[in-house]
Motif scaffolding. Structure first.
Motif, PDB file in Angstrom:
ATOM      1  N   TRP A 196      68.366  45.968  39.365  1.00  0.00           N
ATOM      2  CA  TRP A 196      67.541  46.757  40.277  1.00  0.00           C
ATOM      3  C   TRP A 196      66.071  46.367  40.198  1.00  0.00           C
ATOM      4  CZ3 TRP A 196      68.426  49.473  44.421  1.00  0.00           C
ATOM      5  CH2 TRP A 196      67.431  50.285  44.939  1.00  0.00           C
ATOM      6  N   GLN A 197      65.554  46.245  38.982  1.00  0.00           N
ATOM      7  CA  GLN A 197      64.158  45.865  38.800  1.00  0.00           C
ATOM      8  C   GLN A 197      64.039  44.925  37.615  1.00  0.00           C
ATOM      9  OE1 GLN A 197      61.982  50.034  40.158  1.00  0.00           O
ATOM     10  NE2 GLN A 197      61.251  48.987  38.356  1.00  0.00           N
ATOM     11  N   GLU A 198      63.156  43.929  37.733  1.00  0.00           N
ATOM     12  CA  GLU A 198      62.961  42.986  36.628  1.00  0.00           C
ATOM     13  C   GLU A 198      62.004  43.545  35.575  1.00  0.00           C
ATOM     14  OE1 GLU A 198      59.912  42.235  39.742  1.00  0.00           O
ATOM     15  OE2 GLU A 198      62.088  42.546  39.710  1.00  0.00           O
ATOM     16  N   THR A 199      61.172  44.520  35.937  1.00  0.00           N
ATOM     17  CA  THR A 199      60.317  45.245  34.992  1.00  0.00           C
ATOM     18  C   THR A 199      60.265  46.707  35.417  1.00  0.00           C
ATOM     19  OG1 THR A 199      58.279  44.853  36.254  1.00  0.00           O
ATOM     20  CG2 THR A 199      58.840  43.218  34.557  1.00  0.00           C
ATOM     21  N   SER A 200      59.795  47.560  34.506  1.00  0.00           N
ATOM     22  CA  SER A 200      59.685  48.983  34.836  1.00  0.00           C
ATOM     23  C   SER A 200      58.334  49.333  35.437  1.00  0.00           C
ATOM     24  CB  SER A 200      59.909  49.837  33.584  1.00  0.00           C
ATOM     25  OG  SER A 200      61.212  49.667  33.103  1.00  0.00           O
ATOM     26  N   GLY A 201      57.355  48.455  35.249  1.00  0.00           N
ATOM     27  CA  GLY A 201      56.020  48.745  35.749  1.00  0.00           C
ATOM     28  C   GLY A 201      55.243  47.471  35.985  1.00  0.00           C
ATOM     29  N   ALA A 202      53.919  47.602  35.990  1.00  0.00           N
ATOM     30  CA  ALA A 202      53.067  46.456  36.278  1.00  0.00           C
ATOM     31  C   ALA A 202      53.097  45.432  35.146  1.00  0.00           C
ATOM     32  CB  ALA A 202      51.638  46.929  36.519  1.00  0.00           C
ATOM     33  N   LYS A 203      53.264  45.912  33.910  1.00  0.00           N
ATOM     34  CA  LYS A 203      53.264  45.003  32.769  1.00  0.00           C
ATOM     35  C   LYS A 203      54.580  44.229  32.691  1.00  0.00           C
ATOM     36  CE  LYS A 203      50.062  47.660  29.866  1.00  0.00           C
ATOM     37  NZ  LYS A 203      49.884  48.329  28.560  1.00  0.00           N
ATOM     38  N   SER A 204      54.463  42.964  32.309  1.00  0.00           N
ATOM     39  CA  SER A 204      55.656  42.111  32.272  1.00  0.00           C
ATOM     40  C   SER A 204      56.552  42.393  31.068  1.00  0.00           C
ATOM     41  CB  SER A 204      55.248  40.631  32.247  1.00  0.00           C
ATOM     42  OG  SER A 204      54.528  40.332  31.067  1.00  0.00           O
ATOM     43  N   ASP A 205      56.046  43.154  30.080  1.00  0.00           N
ATOM     44  CA  ASP A 205      56.861  43.419  28.886  1.00  0.00           C
ATOM     45  C   ASP A 205      57.534  44.789  28.928  1.00  0.00           C
ATOM     46  OD1 ASP A 205      54.505  44.843  28.620  1.00  0.00           O
ATOM     47  OD2 ASP A 205      54.389  44.576  26.444  1.00  0.00           O
ATOM     48  N   THR A 206      57.693  45.344  30.140  1.00  0.00           N
ATOM     49  CA  THR A 206      58.434  46.601  30.277  1.00  0.00           C
ATOM     50  C   THR A 206      59.894  46.287  30.612  1.00  0.00           C
ATOM     51  OG1 THR A 206      57.684  46.710  32.582  1.00  0.00           O
ATOM     52  CG2 THR A 206      56.446  47.992  30.957  1.00  0.00           C
ATOM     53  N   PRO A 207      60.827  47.185  30.247  1.00  0.00           N
ATOM     54  CA  PRO A 207      62.257  46.875  30.420  1.00  0.00           C
ATOM     55  C   PRO A 207      62.671  46.699  31.878  1.00  0.00           C
ATOM     56  CG  PRO A 207      61.952  48.748  28.942  1.00  0.00           C
ATOM     57  CD  PRO A 207      60.623  48.480  29.581  1.00  0.00           C
ATOM     58  N   ALA A 208      63.579  45.766  32.090  1.00  0.00           N
ATOM     59  CA  ALA A 208      64.237  45.656  33.394  1.00  0.00           C
ATOM     60  C   ALA A 208      65.145  46.863  33.582  1.00  0.00           C
ATOM     61  CB  ALA A 208      65.037  44.362  33.462  1.00  0.00           C
ATOM     62  N   ARG A 209      65.649  47.041  34.800  1.00  0.00           N
ATOM     63  CA  ARG A 209      66.588  48.138  35.066  1.00  0.00           C
ATOM     64  C   ARG A 209      67.852  47.559  35.685  1.00  0.00           C
ATOM     65  NH1 ARG A 209      62.271  52.941  36.962  1.00  0.00           N
ATOM     66  NH2 ARG A 209      61.303  53.035  34.879  1.00  0.00           N
ATOM     67  N   PHE A 210      68.943  47.678  34.938  1.00  0.00           N
ATOM     68  CA  PHE A 210      70.256  47.230  35.394  1.00  0.00           C
ATOM     69  C   PHE A 210      71.088  48.456  35.735  1.00  0.00           C
ATOM     70  CE2 PHE A 210      70.358  43.132  32.548  1.00  0.00           C
ATOM     71  CZ  PHE A 210      69.248  42.652  33.219  1.00  0.00           C
ATOM     72  N   LEU A 211      71.857  48.367  36.808  1.00  0.00           N
ATOM     73  CA  LEU A 211      72.750  49.459  37.194  1.00  0.00           C
ATOM     74  C   LEU A 211      74.194  48.989  37.060  1.00  0.00           C
ATOM     75  CD1 LEU A 211      70.962  50.649  40.479  1.00  0.00           C
ATOM     76  CD2 LEU A 211      70.377  51.177  38.099  1.00  0.00           C
ATOM     77  N   PHE A 212      75.008  49.790  36.372  1.00  0.00           N
ATOM     78  CA  PHE A 212      76.435  49.504  36.206  1.00  0.00           C
ATOM     79  C   PHE A 212      77.233  50.731  36.635  1.00  0.00           C
ATOM     80  CE2 PHE A 212      75.039  45.929  33.841  1.00  0.00           C
ATOM     81  CZ  PHE A 212      76.129  45.092  33.621  1.00  0.00           C
ATOM     82  N   PRO A 213      78.461  50.541  37.095  1.00  0.00           N
ATOM     83  CA  PRO A 213      79.304  51.710  37.400  1.00  0.00           C
ATOM     84  C   PRO A 213      79.712  52.413  36.113  1.00  0.00           C
ATOM     85  CG  PRO A 213      80.571  49.680  37.608  1.00  0.00           C
ATOM     86  CD  PRO A 213      79.147  49.264  37.357  1.00  0.00           C
ATOM     87  N   MET A 214      79.942  53.710  36.205  1.00  0.00           N
ATOM     88  CA  MET A 214      80.376  54.493  35.037  1.00  0.00           C
ATOM     89  C   MET A 214      81.791  54.120  34.622  1.00  0.00           C
ATOM     90  SD  MET A 214      78.955  57.110  33.358  1.00  0.00           S
ATOM     91  CE  MET A 214      79.362  58.340  32.128  1.00  0.00           C
TER      92      MET A 214
END
Length: 746
Positions: free
Chosen positions: A559-577
């Motif tokens: 979904w997202q490669e980072t959580s915010g403007a900084k490059s060292d914030t976690p990416a966001r992966f979505l998986f089915p339950m």
């Protein structure tokens, strides 16, 4: 070797961290934690000596502790250390043997507990059925027992291994030590044998911990769908009829005793069970087990969300119309309209019910928990057996959580509490940018914008309307037939086997990290001008946040490669339950897309400019001009043309397919890529040192691997000189700086 001092409660090593050094306990003690089970490590024990690649559990200081940091990660490092420090041989060997013995003792203890849980549950359930027959009472349904089996271990320790360890440690350790410390080869061999055995035993411990945590609710559960409450309801029925309940209460007391003996329940839950046995007035109306098949779950959920009677009836009519379609997977106009209306109501109900749940500060009921986490609403749509299975799973939600893995409900709680910021929307706007856009359009004033930046409700609504709704649909996999409510047609296997637990996600991610060691690393700036470092870019591993969508789906989503403007914030992966798909393959595909997008983000406007060398710029150049590339054969050009057509001319998707082949086949020495693609991947997505060594004799990789190893040695030598100078100036080598140095050794 450096000395590290830690305070009581400090985390020394974290589960899933890469093992790059060991820690010899000089003073104090350390706890090795396996959920509810733990091992205490005292003076001269070594954290990490029996681990492999990643720490299998957390290591926490039991008290203020002093550790000697030993840079060691494999047999060769160990051999070098023992050659230089002969006095370490008895210390290292003794701790290896003793720590293995501790693990085997814990293994044996957990094996008894797992066996006890299964035997007691089987016996008690048979006793319950016999009592129902004897006392002429209706037997209540408890389908969970049909699926409950004894633990079948994949990583097993044999009885002779446990006996052998007992005998060695208690009777012959001195003689064994005297023989094995005679030279380095014997000593290293003995330690590595213990380590290999220990890793298998540790995996077995993990299996048993998982089994006990997953199945403990069969005896006693918050949902009250358990064996204890079968007897509880029996006692209520008998009490109403003025009949003796002594025998039934004895069974309940027995269950409470076994719960205490197993040691896998919170103390408060054990006390609750004991209190019910001792002080409950069974002549009162029972508040025991819930028969979910008889519950009007749709009305319950909608009314909780604030819907009135007319709105509830209207939605139930829509659900009935959808349920009674000849084919609920149809793509015709009627089915599409019904799914659209169901989706509209579902997300509105979800938002309103969620807000009430967090504002009430009361733990959601099992039915609401099923709705929030699994997408459950209607028993008739999912089937009674599946509904019961989901109901039982509400007591095991801890299996779906870790430091970076969340159910969608837990994720939204983090958003509401301000621990996480909402994801970006389809226009790549974060929440603040969205508000700024509204202000520019005149929808809100400057004052309103400032207030809304702190509005928890609006943040949750933004996340539901954007990430949740889109991610829910995509992870389901079949966009044209997507319905947000869990249906029987979605569950093609039993719930327990389809469940995407945190352990399965972590295992899949670790398989990627084992091959593509740099996949999750970012470059961050380190600066300490007062001590001579003005600007140093260092490598930092940032694991992604994984959010589990409430569906039974077939796809994962980056979904997202980072959580915010900084490059060292976690990416966001979505998986089915829940999924019947291959999680390992889903993870590789997701990481492939992440690699592309994080490169684009870091490179900015130069992401496809070949003058700025990067993964994306070189791949774009390779694909854009492949027809003129003399390094590609006619067959390779034709294959790339076909790949582009399948990817609808998306360069990213061509890369992702190549990345999947790189990880699945090329890592095993089986060629699938052309020369140009392989050359790009070997430089930007290099294999770990272990994989490189196994492929080193292959001429296709030899030159590139040799060059990479030489570059890494050069970088490490520069860092050693830099760090020595930094320490001499009074600087402290932080864990981040150590990690940066270890990166060159991978």
């Amino acid at each position: 070797m450096n000395v590290l001092k830690v305070k009581k409660g400090d985390l020394i090593a974290k589960r899933q961290d890469k093992v790059m050094e060991w820690y010899l306990i000089q003073e104090g003690s350390v706890i090795r934690q396996f959920a509810f089970a733990e091992i205490v490590m005292n003076r001269n024990a070594i954290v990490g000596i029996l681990e492999n690649e990643w720490f299998a559990c957390d290591y926490v200081a039991r008290e203020d502790t002093t550790l000697i940091v030993i840079p060691c990660k494999n047999a060769q490092d160990l051999h070098n250390i023992l050659s230089e420090h002969e006095n370490f041989r008895p210390i290292f060997l003794r701790t290896a043997v003793e720590q293995r013995h501790q693990a085997l003792c814990l293994y044996a203890n957990l094996e008894k507990r797992a066996g006890l849980l299964h035997t007691v549950a089987e016996t008690l359930y048979n006793d319950y059925k016999n009592l129902c027959n004897e006392l002429l009472l209706d037997e209540q349904d408890f389908s969970r027992m049909e699926l409950f089996e004894a633990l079948n271990m994949q990583h097993k320790a044999e009885n002779w291994e446990i006996s052998n360890s007992n005998s060695l440690v208690k009777n012959y350790l001195k003689e064994y030590m005297q023989l094995m410390i005679k030279d380095d080869s014997l000593c290293v061999g003995a330690i590595m044998e213990a380590a290999a055995q220990m890793r298998r035993v540790t995996q077995g411990i993990g299996e048993m911990v998982h089994y006990l945590l997953y199945n403990r609710d069969i005896l006693y559960a918050d949902s009250k769908d358990d064996i204890f409450h079968l007897f509880f309801d029996m006692a209520v029925q008998l009490s109403k009829k003025k009949r003796d309940i002594t025998g039934v209460k004895q069974q309940m007391i027995k269950i409470a005793g076994v719960m205490k003996q197993l040691g896998i329940y919170d103390a408060a839950i054990v006390r609750e069970a004991q209190e019910l046995c001792e002080n409950y007035n069974f002549s009162e109306v029972s508040k025991g087990r819930v028969n979910i098949a008889k519950e009007d779950s749709v009305a319950y959920i909608l009314e909780y969300a604030g819907y009135d009677g007319d709105a509830v009836r209207s939605f139930k009519q829509v659900l009935k119309a959808y349920r009674t379609l000849p084919d609920v997977m149809s793509t015709d106009n009627e089915a599409r309209k019904l799914r659209k209306e169901i989706s509209r109501v579902f997300y509105d109900v979800y938002f309103k019910a969620f807000i009430r749940s967090v504002e009430d500060l009361v733990k959601p009921s099992p039915i609401l928990t099923m709705f929030f986490n699994f997408g459950f609403m209607d028993v008739q749509m999912i089937g009674e057996d599946n509904a019961t299975a989901l109901y039982n799973l509400t007591d095991s939600l801890g299996l779906f959580h870790s430091d970076h893995i969340y159910t969608i409900y837990d994720w939204l709680v983090r958003i509401y509490q301000g621990e996480k910021e909402p994801s970006r929307n389809e226009f790549d706007q974060d929440f603040n940018a969205y508000l700024l856009d509204m202000r520019r359009q005149g929808s809100i004033t400057e004052e309103q914008m400032d207030a809304l930046k702190r509005n928890a409700k609006m943040k949750v609504e933004f996340e539901i309307k954007n990430m949740f709704q889109s991610g829910h649909r995509v992870t389901y996999g079949r966009v044209t037939t997507f319905c947000p409510i869990m249906m029987e047609e979605d569950l093609i296997n039993v719930v327990e086997k389809m469940a995407v637990t945190a352990e399965r996600i972590e295992n899949a991610l670790n398989k990627v990290r084992r091959l593509d060691y740099s996949a999750m690393y970012r470059e961050v700036l380190f600066s300490d001008p007062e001590r001579g470092i003005n600007q140093e870019w260092i490598k930092k591993e940032v694991l992604p946040d994984v959010i589990l969508m409430p569906d039974a789906g077939t796809r994962a989503l980056m979904w997202q490669e980072t959580s915010g403007a900084k490059s060292d914030t976690p990416a966001r992966f979505l998986f089915p339950m829940f999924t019947a798909g291959d999680i390992d393959e889903q993870m590789v595909e997701t990481v492939g897309r992440f690699r592309w997008e994080i490169c684009r983000r870091v490179q900015g406007v130069y992401w496809n400019d070949i003058r700025e060398k990067s993964l994306t710029s070189e791949y774009c150049d390779y694909i854009q001009f492949y027809r003129k590339n003399s390094d590609l054969s006619a067959d390779a050009k034709e294959k790339l043309k076909t790949a582009l057509a399948r990817a609808r001319n998306s360069y990213r998707e061509v890369f992702v397919k190549d990345y999947q082949a790189w990880m699945k086949y090329e890592s095993q020495g089986s060629f699938r890529l052309n020369k140009v693609a392989r050359d790009i991947l070997v430089r930007y997505c290099p294999f770990s040192k272990e994989v490189r060594q196994s492929l080193a004799s292959n001429p296709q990789y030899q030159s590139a691997f040799h060059k990479l190893d030489a570059e890494n040695r050069k970088k490490e030598q520069r860092l050693i000189a830099l760090y020595d100078k930094y320490e001499a100036a009074g600087g402290v080598i932080t864990p981040e700086l150590k990690e940066n140095q270890r990166f060159c050794q991978m």
